[in-house]
Enzyme design. Structure first.
Site, PDB file in Angstrom:
ATOM      1  NE  ARG A  67      -2.573  -1.456   3.311  1.00 35.59           N
ATOM      2  CZ  ARG A  67      -1.638  -0.702   4.349  1.00 35.59           C
ATOM      3  NH1 ARG A  67      -1.747   0.764   4.303  1.00 35.59           N
ATOM      4  NH2 ARG A  67      -1.153  -1.049   5.461  1.00 35.59           N
ATOM      5  CE1 TYR A 196       0.190  -5.743  -2.151  1.00 34.88           C
ATOM      6  CE2 TYR A 196      -0.840  -4.011  -1.069  1.00 34.88           C
ATOM      7  CZ  TYR A 196      -0.265  -5.209  -1.132  1.00 34.88           C
ATOM      8  OH  TYR A 196      -0.449  -6.003   0.130  1.00 34.88           O
ATOM      9  CE  LYS A 205      -6.881  -3.761   5.362  1.00 37.60           C
ATOM     10  NZ  LYS A 205      -5.721  -4.310   5.167  1.00 37.60           N
ATOM     11  CG  HIS A 225      -6.878  -3.123  10.071  1.00 41.69           C
ATOM     12  ND1 HIS A 225      -5.569  -2.922  10.193  1.00 41.69           N
ATOM     13  CD2 HIS A 225      -6.887  -4.260   8.900  1.00 41.69           C
ATOM     14  CE1 HIS A 225      -4.791  -3.719   9.425  1.00 41.69           C
ATOM     15  NE2 HIS A 225      -5.588  -4.422   8.609  1.00 41.69           N
ATOM     16  CB  SER A 247      -0.661  -3.938   7.796  1.00 34.92           C
ATOM     17  OG  SER A 247      -1.786  -3.093   7.433  1.00 34.92           O
ATOM     18  CB  CYS A 249       0.722  -6.928  13.614  1.00 35.00           C
ATOM     19  SG  CYS A 249       2.035  -5.551  13.338  1.00 35.00           S
ATOM     20  CG  ASP A 276      -7.464  -7.490   6.636  1.00 32.84           C
ATOM     21  OD1 ASP A 276      -6.412  -7.291   7.305  1.00 32.84           O
ATOM     22  OD2 ASP A 276      -7.810  -6.376   5.902  1.00 32.84           O
ATOM     23  NE  ARG A 368      -0.226  -8.636   1.972  1.00 35.67           N
ATOM     24  CZ  ARG A 368      -0.775  -8.331   3.293  1.00 35.67           C
ATOM     25  NH1 ARG A 368      -1.758  -9.084   3.594  1.00 35.67           N
ATOM     26  NH2 ARG A 368      -0.017  -7.291   3.888  1.00 35.67           N
TER      27      ARG A 368
HETATM   28  P1  GTP Z   1      -2.367  -7.852   7.006  1.00 39.50           P
HETATM   29  O1  GTP Z   1      -2.826  -9.245   6.176  1.00 39.50           O
HETATM   30  O2  GTP Z   1      -1.171  -7.064   6.569  1.00 39.50           O
HETATM   31  O3  GTP Z   1      -3.534  -7.100   7.802  1.00 39.50           O
HETATM   32  O4  GTP Z   1      -1.458  -8.882   8.260  1.00 39.50           O
HETATM   33  P2  GTP Z   1      -2.097  -9.618   9.510  1.00 39.50           P
HETATM   34  O5  GTP Z   1      -2.303  -8.933  10.500  1.00 39.50           O
HETATM   35  O6  GTP Z   1      -3.099 -10.946   9.182  1.00 39.50           O
HETATM   36  O7  GTP Z   1      -0.600 -10.459   9.934  1.00 39.50           O
HETATM   37  P3  GTP Z   1      -0.377 -12.168   9.557  1.00 39.50           P
HETATM   38  O8  GTP Z   1      -0.999 -13.043  10.544  1.00 39.50           O
HETATM   39  O9  GTP Z   1      -0.253 -12.330   8.196  1.00 39.50           O
HETATM   40  O10 GTP Z   1       1.174 -12.107  10.311  1.00 39.50           O
HETATM   41  C1  GTP Z   1       2.251 -11.245   9.733  1.00 39.50           C
HETATM   42  C2  GTP Z   1       3.650 -11.786  10.299  1.00 39.50           C
HETATM   43  O11 GTP Z   1       3.673 -11.946  11.457  1.00 39.50           O
HETATM   44  C3  GTP Z   1       3.891 -13.308   9.570  1.00 39.50           C
HETATM   45  O12 GTP Z   1       5.422 -13.218   9.005  1.00 39.50           O
HETATM   46  C4  GTP Z   1       3.896 -14.208  10.791  1.00 39.50           C
HETATM   47  O13 GTP Z   1       4.606 -15.227  10.673  1.00 39.50           O
HETATM   48  C5  GTP Z   1       3.951 -13.154  11.984  1.00 39.50           C
HETATM   49  N1  GTP Z   1       3.176 -13.702  13.324  1.00 39.50           N
HETATM   50  C6  GTP Z   1       1.986 -13.976  13.168  1.00 39.50           C
HETATM   51  N2  GTP Z   1       1.739 -14.291  14.548  1.00 39.50           N
HETATM   52  C7  GTP Z   1       2.645 -14.462  15.034  1.00 39.50           C
HETATM   53  C8  GTP Z   1       3.284 -14.568  16.636  1.00 39.50           C
HETATM   54  O14 GTP Z   1       2.228 -15.055  17.363  1.00 39.50           O
HETATM   55  N3  GTP Z   1       4.345 -14.785  16.866  1.00 39.50           N
HETATM   56  C9  GTP Z   1       5.304 -14.297  16.082  1.00 39.50           C
HETATM   57  N4  GTP Z   1       6.677 -14.359  16.337  1.00 39.50           N
HETATM   58  N5  GTP Z   1       5.291 -13.889  14.899  1.00 39.50           N
HETATM   59  C10 GTP Z   1       3.971 -14.075  14.393  1.00 39.50           C
HETATM   60  C1  SPV Z   2      -2.838  -4.713   5.138  1.00 39.02           C
HETATM   61  O1  SPV Z   2      -2.070  -4.023   4.655  1.00 39.02           O
HETATM   62  O2  SPV Z   2      -3.284  -4.470   6.284  1.00 39.02           O
HETATM   63  C2  SPV Z   2      -3.496  -5.812   4.314  1.00 39.02           C
HETATM   64  C3  SPV Z   2      -3.090  -5.842   3.065  1.00 39.02           C
HETATM   65  O3  SPV Z   2      -4.172  -6.531   4.657  1.00 39.02           O
HETATM   66  S1  SPV Z   2      -3.911  -4.740   1.980  1.00 39.02           S
HETATM   67  O4  SPV Z   2      -5.067  -5.377   1.259  1.00 39.02           O
HETATM   68  O5  SPV Z   2      -2.884  -4.445   1.038  1.00 39.02           O
HETATM   69  O6  SPV Z   2      -4.209  -3.366   2.598  1.00 39.02           O
HETATM   70 MN    MN Z   3      -4.898  -5.851   6.827  1.00 35.16          MN
END
Ligand code: GTP
Ligand code: SPV
Ligand code: MN
Length: 592
Positions: A67, A196, A205, A225, A247, A249, A276, A368
């Site tokens: 983004r 993207y 979003k 979110h 994002s 996290c 999400d 992604r």
């Molecule tokens: P967006 O789609 O961008 O909104 O991200 P999200 O909040 O859904 O994050 P996602 O679950 O995809 O995790 C992002 C990164 O954080 C990945 O590389 C995971 O491996 C890492 N991660 C997720 N949960 C944990 C956790 O409990 N501990 C650690 N150390 N890393 C984590």
């Molecule tokens: C984020 O960045 O929080 C996402 C991916 O979930 S996007 O759709 O690009 O916003």
């Molecule tokens: Mn997100």
């Protein structure tokens, strides 16, 4: 289809002058036809159909992989209504400047008209959008991420005919001609110059957060979110929890959590409702109810494996669009953190030859997957319930290597809103820019709130007044590190141990100690059977440091000052109260 839709499409076609207009209906034949078209033009690469049936790879332009927050604008009539955390452009200026970029921009191309529904069909929560785009990749992604096609037009007819106008064009993809514009007062979105995810899949979003948050403020609900999950306890009752994490996290990972063996054997079970975005409304029972407005997952690929997230691995084994991952010689995909060891030879996310010696990532850190939610083995049986699910707890989580304990509980709804408002996190690859910098990200909505964040906190407080049985609010942090820089907490499936304490607290048990931050679990309150986390590590994870919090409190004041009079008084009170508690704790420390 309504005349308003037709007229708008004609109007846009007159400006963008496409060669052809195609209306998406959402059928299976259409998916096949659009996919074939995308493969023919090189937009998609067909993957090995024996090993990955229905899966395709897309490589985006190397300057278009995340983004673009600095190119994202809220075009409210008054600058004050957009607030100090958003970029603002006057609506007239925006329409003139960016309108010029749309002129003739679809010449020689197909214009796809994509009607889509956010939320379950027939739900009072749901909203319709129509995206006009010249990207077949966007059309195919929207088909997975939303209820796309006729179902949306039917909802439009039966629900008053209102829809969000979403105009998207690839333009020439150059970042200096890229704009993502939101007109909250006109229920309209314009995006040009990016293909993207969050910049181009306008239901996500742009509509479901920025436009929806502003609508929600007027209509008395919340667009957040947040992931949504259901936790079934050994007693057999199910509690629904939402989590707002910035994002990249951990929302997708938490939403698809697999209980660790000892907890599974006790009878714990986790259901995925959304990963999400949540739309939340006060119910007539005084509780807060939530739906997931999306129909698919647009998830972070790197780090996804059978070990970290087996449910995601099963979800993305078929009918998935992969964006910016590596391609192996056998037509399958690979990424950093994959189950398989690095391939000897592959094509990296840009299509260049890659070996483990290359010294660059094979997959982009923000690569992604787009996959249907219905394919997730843990998807909740009631995930499309038009009424939503009742929420017991809200988690605010972020990446903080230091300072913030593994978990603590707010003392009230108002204090909980304050915990959300003071959320801060180290930046990730999900947005263009430097990774690992600490930034404030209230409610994980910094890049997604469609109006003045001060007013947004005020709205949260107002929603709370309507709840006789509000969710309990918690702050979580899976990312605290020790002196060696390693994570102290195992995370992933083991986060259920924290959720178990959260649910205990919601049901009136769960041991906790009152600190100046809020309720922190005692060392033994979090079940550690079967994991190697020592008492010392647990103490480090739960430690509340007075000195650290002096700095944190003053950083909070600086942030709040930016909102001037738009900062709600109760938030200021919570901040002052925290400052007093920290100062008392410090005196106790010195005079002990
Ligand atoms: P967006 O789609 O961008 O909104 O991200 P999200 O909040 O859904 O994050 P996602 O679950 O995809 O995790 C992002 C990164 O954080 C990945 O590389 C995971 O491996 C890492 N991660 C997720 N949960 C944990 C956790 O409990 N501990 C650690 N150390 N890393 C984590
Ligand atoms: C984020 O960045 O929080 C996402 C991916 O979930 S996007 O759709 O690009 O916003
Ligand atoms: Mn997100």
């Amino acid at each position: 289809m309504t005349d308003t839709v037709k007229r708008w499409v004609e109007e846009i076609a007159a400006i963008t002058t496409p060669d052809r207009i195609y209306w998406c209906n959402g059928s299976e034949e259409e998916r096949k036809q659009l996919t074939a078209e995308a493969v023919k033009t090189g937009v998609l690469i067909e993957l090995n159909q024996q090993k990955l049936p229905g899966c395709y790879l897309h490589r985006s332009h190397p300057s278009d992989v995340a983004r673009s927050e600095h190119l994202t604008f809220i075009c409210s009539r008054r600058k004050d209504d957009c607030g100090p955390t958003n970029n603002w452009m006057a609506p007239a200026e925006a329409r003139e400047k960016v309108g010029a970029l749309f002129k003739g921009s679809m010449k020689g191309r197909t214009m796809y008209v994509v009607p889509f529904l956010m939320g379950p069909p027939g739900s009072a929560f749901s909203k319709v959008g129509i995206e006009i785009t010249d990207s077949v990749y966007v059309a195919l992604n929207m088909r997975i991420m939303t209820r796309m096609g006729d179902v949306a037009l039917e909802h439009l007819h039966s629900h008053g005919g209102e829809f969000t106008k979403c105009l998207h064009g690839l333009g020439d993809l150059s970042p200096d001609k890229r704009y993502i514009l939101h007109f909250p007062e006109d229920n309209e979105i314009w995006s040009i110059g990016s293909g993207y995810g969050g910049n181009a899949l306008l239901g996500k979003k742009c509509l479901a957060l920025r436009i929806a948050s502003s609508l929600a403020c007027r209509e008395g609900w919340l667009a957040e979110h947040m992931l949504i999950l259901g936790v079934k306890t050994p007693k057999g009752d199910t509690h629904y929890v939402t989590g707002a994490f910035p994002s990249s996290c951990g929302k997708t990972n938490l939403a698809m959590l697999v209980p660790p063996a000892p907890l599974r054997d006790e009878g714990w079970q986790v259901w995925t409702v959304g990963d999400d975005i949540s739309w939340l409304r006060p119910g007539t029972d005084g509780r807060l109810w939530a739906v997931n407005p999306e129909a698919g997952f647009f998830g972070v690929v790197p780090g996804t494996s059978s070990k970290t997230n087996p449910n995601a691995m099963a979800t993305i084994a078929k009918n998935t669009i992969y964006t910016n991952v590596a391609l192996r010689p056998d037509g399958t995909v690979w990424w950093e953190g994959h189950d398989d060891p690095p391939p000897e030879h592959a094509l990296d996310w840009q299509g260049n030859p890659w070996t483990p010696q290359s010294g660059t990532p094979a997959a982009h850190p923000n690569s992604r997957f787009t996959a249907p939610a219905s394919q997730c083995p843990s998807i909740a049986p009631n995930w499309e319930d038009p009424a939503g699910v009742p929420i017991s707890a809200i988690l605010f989580g972020a990446r903080r290597q230091r300072v913030v304990p593994l978990v603590y509980q707010a003392m009230s709804w108002q204090h909980g809103v304050f915990l959300g408002a003071t959320l801060s996190s180290e930046t990730t690859a999900a947005a263009a820019g430097k990774v690992g910098l600490l930034r404030r990200d209230p409610m994980a909505m910094l890049p997604f709130c469609g109006y003045n964040m001060g007013d947004y906190w005020g709205h949260w407080l107002k929603v709370g007044e309507k709840l006789t049985n509000p969710p309990k609010v918690f702050r979580v942090n899976w990312f605290r590190t020790g002196d060696n820089g390693k994570f102290l907490w195992p995370g992933f499936g083991d986060n259920l141990r924290v959720l178990a304490w959260v649910i205990d607290r919601c049901t009136g048990s769960g041991e906790a100690e009152r600190t100046f931050l809020g309720w922190v679990p005692t060392r033994r309150a979090i079940d550690r059977t079967g994991i190697d986390v020592s008492d010392t590590t647990m103490d480090q994870l739960l430690h509340v440091d007075r000195i650290d919090w002096i700095d944190a409190v003053s950083a909070q004041s600086m942030f709040f000052e930016r909102f001037g009079e738009r900062l709600p008084e109760p938030i200021r009170e919570e901040h002052d109260a925290l400052a007093r508690r920290v100062s008392t704790a410090l005196q106790q420390f010195f005079y002990k």
